[in-house]
Scaffold this active site. Sequence first.
Site, mmCIF file in Angstrom:
data_model
loop_
_atom_site.group_PDB
_atom_site.id
_atom_site.type_symbol
_atom_site.label_atom_id
_atom_site.label_comp_id
_atom_site.label_asym_id
_atom_site.label_seq_id
_atom_site.Cartn_x
_atom_site.Cartn_y
_atom_site.Cartn_z
ATOM 1 N N SER A 1 0.838 -1.191 0.000
ATOM 2 C CA SER A 1 0.000 0.000 0.000
ATOM 3 C C SER A 1 0.872 1.240 0.000
ATOM 4 C CB SER A 1 -0.891 0.010 1.247
ATOM 5 O OG SER A 1 -1.597 1.232 1.345
ATOM 6 N N HIS A 2 0.290 2.329 -0.453
ATOM 7 C CA HIS A 2 0.966 3.623 -0.364
ATOM 8 C C HIS A 2 1.040 4.095 1.090
ATOM 9 C CE1 HIS A 2 -0.012 3.536 -4.602
ATOM 10 N NE2 HIS A 2 0.862 4.504 -4.776
ATOM 11 N N SER A 3 0.161 3.588 1.916
ATOM 12 C CA SER A 3 0.056 4.028 3.301
ATOM 13 C C SER A 3 0.533 2.937 4.263
ATOM 14 C CB SER A 3 -1.397 4.376 3.617
ATOM 15 O OG SER A 3 -1.593 4.497 5.003
#
Length: 134
Positions: free
Chosen positions: A13-15
Amino acid sequence: MADVKLVGVVLVSHSPKLAEGLAELVRELGGDQVPVIAAGGMDDGSLGTSYGRIERAVNEADQGAGVLLLGDLGSALLTVKTLLDEGVGREAHAVLADAPFVEGAVAAVVTASAGGDLDAVRAAAEEARQFRKL
């Protein structure tokens, strides 16, 4: 069951918070038997995707039965594809699933915890696209 090698799952994920939160959820469902590794964000904790973080996660998730990667958005998927194209994870038999992030992760981990092989785990994740909510 100690000698049984289960398919590992890597959540890209980007997060970092999104990846860790989803990992926490699916670990509960997989009884902590399935190696679920979050590979979210950059090495400094910021938003983005880190080639090195994903590579380390694949190696950590590998028990010898293969590793399924799931990604949240476009550039995360492109980073995973690049990694796989360059041969990273070849020894782990790592593959990317074309699946929804949350539903795919749940289906993958449940299938892996039941002893499903990499093809079955990938198929379960990809079939999760069909899950209806209403």
